[in-house]
Enzyme design. Structure first.
Site, PDB file in Angstrom:
ATOM      1  N   ASP A  18      -1.005  -6.421  -0.389  1.00 31.02           N
ATOM      2  CA  ASP A  18      -1.042  -5.691   0.780  1.00 31.02           C
ATOM      3  C   ASP A  18      -2.586  -5.548   0.881  1.00 31.02           C
ATOM      4  O   ASP A  18      -3.266  -5.053   0.189  1.00 31.02           O
ATOM      5  CB  ASP A  18      -0.585  -4.481   0.560  1.00 31.02           C
ATOM      6  CG  ASP A  18       0.371  -4.257   2.032  1.00 31.02           C
ATOM      7  OD1 ASP A  18      -0.049  -4.944   3.023  1.00 31.02           O
ATOM      8  OD2 ASP A  18       1.003  -3.314   2.218  1.00 31.02           O
TER       9      ASP A  18
ATOM     10  N   ASP B 250       0.757  -1.270  -0.034  1.00 31.24           N
ATOM     11  CA  ASP B 250      -0.002   0.059  -0.175  1.00 31.24           C
ATOM     12  C   ASP B 250       0.955   1.402  -0.070  1.00 31.24           C
ATOM     13  O   ASP B 250       0.265   2.291  -0.048  1.00 31.24           O
ATOM     14  CB  ASP B 250      -1.078   0.210   0.876  1.00 31.24           C
ATOM     15  CG  ASP B 250      -0.333   0.040   2.361  1.00 31.24           C
ATOM     16  OD1 ASP B 250       0.648  -0.197   2.704  1.00 31.24           O
ATOM     17  OD2 ASP B 250      -1.091  -0.083   3.443  1.00 31.24           O
ATOM     18  N   SER B 251       2.341   0.962  -0.063  1.00 30.58           N
ATOM     19  CA  SER B 251       3.071   2.253  -0.347  1.00 30.58           C
ATOM     20  C   SER B 251       2.999   2.730  -1.317  1.00 30.58           C
ATOM     21  O   SER B 251       3.370   4.002  -1.893  1.00 30.58           O
ATOM     22  CB  SER B 251       4.527   1.886   0.043  1.00 30.58           C
ATOM     23  OG  SER B 251       5.047   0.642  -0.802  1.00 30.58           O
TER      24      SER B 251
ATOM     25  N   GLU C  26      -1.031  -5.970   7.980  1.00 27.70           N
ATOM     26  CA  GLU C  26      -0.304  -5.222   8.660  1.00 27.70           C
ATOM     27  C   GLU C  26      -0.777  -4.886  10.107  1.00 27.70           C
ATOM     28  O   GLU C  26      -2.082  -4.531  10.179  1.00 27.70           O
ATOM     29  CB  GLU C  26      -0.063  -3.855   8.058  1.00 27.70           C
ATOM     30  CG  GLU C  26       0.899  -2.867   8.700  1.00 27.70           C
ATOM     31  CD  GLU C  26       0.964  -1.668   7.947  1.00 27.70           C
ATOM     32  OE1 GLU C  26       1.195  -1.661   6.600  1.00 27.70           O
ATOM     33  OE2 GLU C  26       0.914  -0.511   8.476  1.00 27.70           O
TER      34      GLU C  26
ATOM     35  N   LYS D 132      -0.963  -9.577   2.691  1.00 27.75           N
ATOM     36  CA  LYS D 132      -0.144  -9.299   3.967  1.00 27.75           C
ATOM     37  C   LYS D 132      -1.089  -8.239   4.695  1.00 27.75           C
ATOM     38  O   LYS D 132      -1.842  -7.421   4.305  1.00 27.75           O
ATOM     39  CB  LYS D 132       1.076  -8.262   3.400  1.00 27.75           C
ATOM     40  CG  LYS D 132       2.078  -7.902   4.657  1.00 27.75           C
ATOM     41  CD  LYS D 132       3.194  -7.236   4.299  1.00 27.75           C
ATOM     42  CE  LYS D 132       3.364  -5.757   3.677  1.00 27.75           C
ATOM     43  NZ  LYS D 132       2.672  -4.789   4.655  1.00 27.75           N
TER      44      LYS D 132
ATOM     45  N   GLU E   6       9.587  -4.365  10.248  1.00 26.29           N
ATOM     46  CA  GLU E   6       9.774  -2.918   9.620  1.00 26.29           C
ATOM     47  C   GLU E   6      10.120  -2.019  10.806  1.00 26.29           C
ATOM     48  O   GLU E   6       9.470  -1.905  11.733  1.00 26.29           O
ATOM     49  CB  GLU E   6       8.683  -2.468   8.984  1.00 26.29           C
ATOM     50  CG  GLU E   6       8.823  -1.165   8.187  1.00 26.29           C
ATOM     51  CD  GLU E   6       7.979  -0.571   7.330  1.00 26.29           C
ATOM     52  OE1 GLU E   6       6.977  -1.200   6.848  1.00 26.29           O
ATOM     53  OE2 GLU E   6       8.217   0.604   6.808  1.00 26.29           O
TER      54      GLU E   6
HETATM   55  O1  KIV Z   1       3.591  -1.130   1.458  1.00 24.85           O
HETATM   56  C1  KIV Z   1       4.709  -1.488   1.385  1.00 24.85           C
HETATM   57  O2  KIV Z   1       5.552  -1.260   0.711  1.00 24.85           O
HETATM   58  C2  KIV Z   1       5.332  -2.172   2.854  1.00 24.85           C
HETATM   59  C3  KIV Z   1       6.714  -2.501   2.884  1.00 24.85           C
HETATM   60  C4  KIV Z   1       7.313  -1.189   3.435  1.00 24.85           C
HETATM   61  C5  KIV Z   1       6.801  -3.429   3.848  1.00 24.85           C
HETATM   62  O3  KIV Z   1       4.233  -2.554   3.429  1.00 24.85           O
END
Ligand code: KIV
Length: 278
Positions: free
Chosen positions: A85, A46-47, A117, A115, A184
């Site tokens: 994500d 989600d970055s 978080e 993923k 992280e």
């Molecule tokens: O969204 C992302 O790129 C991430 C990484 C920084 C692990 O969650």
């Protein structure tokens, strides 16, 4: 050609010589390049909120955004394991919603796992999604989705108590059924302890060398981003390379040096002859 790594193969890297590498990337074009490389995994993180959509953080990213980007990455990287994500709000407070959104990301997006978080609060949702048959990668430590609670993008686990709690959180994420866990932004020694105490592999981003595997973000390591975090190593200088190329193109257009005959369709059409030599 590389062969896509599987969930059991990733789990089997624990205590082996193989260290898995993963990059976060978000589009078809970048995915085709990662697919040509030795990098084992792609995270459609989600970055992408910051790196593709120009947001200030990850909080505004939606499940629709994720599904759209995951689909394109999966098309570009058929031989690379793709992690999708789950964005902010995709599960908070509601088990059914967690399963529904994880199913969308996994089935509609076509990725190989999701993923999730978050710390202790996320554990029941991880458990439910794993029970629904979807492989889950956890993500603890500096969790950008809750950076507002942390007062920004801050290294976590810096006191004895906070470090102990991170170890407990990692164990709870493992117990919930995650097959891999992202660590992280945590001190090296804390990541080392977590890696030693878990049976599942750890993957570090800003968590030092003792993690079982490592991940970084494509625009950081390729040198596209102007500012990069301390933990990111720049492997290319694409920003300079691309801007130089674009400037050469603009100069060639301005001077008339482009296009020459080489780049033109030169069929002579009666009544449309040109006397230009070039
Ligand atoms: O969204 C992302 O790129 C991430 C990484 C920084 C692990 O969650």
């Amino acid at each position: 050609m590389k062969k896509k790594i599987t969930v059991p193969e990733i789990m089997a890297t624990k205590n082996s010589d193989k260290k898995v590498s993963m990059v976060a990337c978000y589009d078809f074009m970048s995915a085709t390049l990662v697919n040509l490389s030795k990098v084992d995994m792609i995270l459609v993180g989600d970055s992408l909120g910051m790196n593709m959509l120009g947001m200030k953080g990850t909080v505004g990213v939606t499940v629709d955004d994720m599904v759209y980007h995951i689909k394109n990455v999966v098309k570009g990287a058929p031989d690379t394991f793709v992690v999708g994500d789950m964005p902010f709000g995709a599960y908070n407070g509601n088990i059914d919603k967690a399963i529904e959104n994880a199913t969308r990301i996994f089935a509609e997006g076509g990725c190989d796992c999701v993923k999730m978080e978050g710390g202790m609060n996320t554990v029941p949702y991880i458990e439910a999604v794993v029970k629904a048959g979807i492989p889950v990668m956890g993500h603890i430590g500096l969790t950008p989705q809750t950076s507002a609670m942390m007062g920004g993008f801050k290294v976590q686990g810096k006191s004895r108590e906070a470090a102990d709690f991170l170890v407990e959180t990692a164990k709870a994420v493992e117990k919930a059924g995650a097959f891999l866990i992202n660590l992280e932004g945590i001190p090296v020694g804390v990541a080392k302890r977590i890696t030693e105490e878990l049976k599942i592999p750890t993957m570090g981003i800003g968590a030092g060398k003792y993690c079982d595997s490592q991940d970084l973000v494509w625009p950081d390591i390729m040198g596209v981003n102007d500012w990069i975090p301390k933990f990111a190593k720049k492997y290319c200088d694409l920003r300079t390379y691309i801007v130089d190329g674009l400037n050469q193109f603009a100069d060639d257009v301005n001077s008339g040096a482009f296009p020459t005959k080489e780049y033109s369709y030169n069929t002579v059409v009666e009544g449309y002859e040109v006397d230009d030599e070039e």
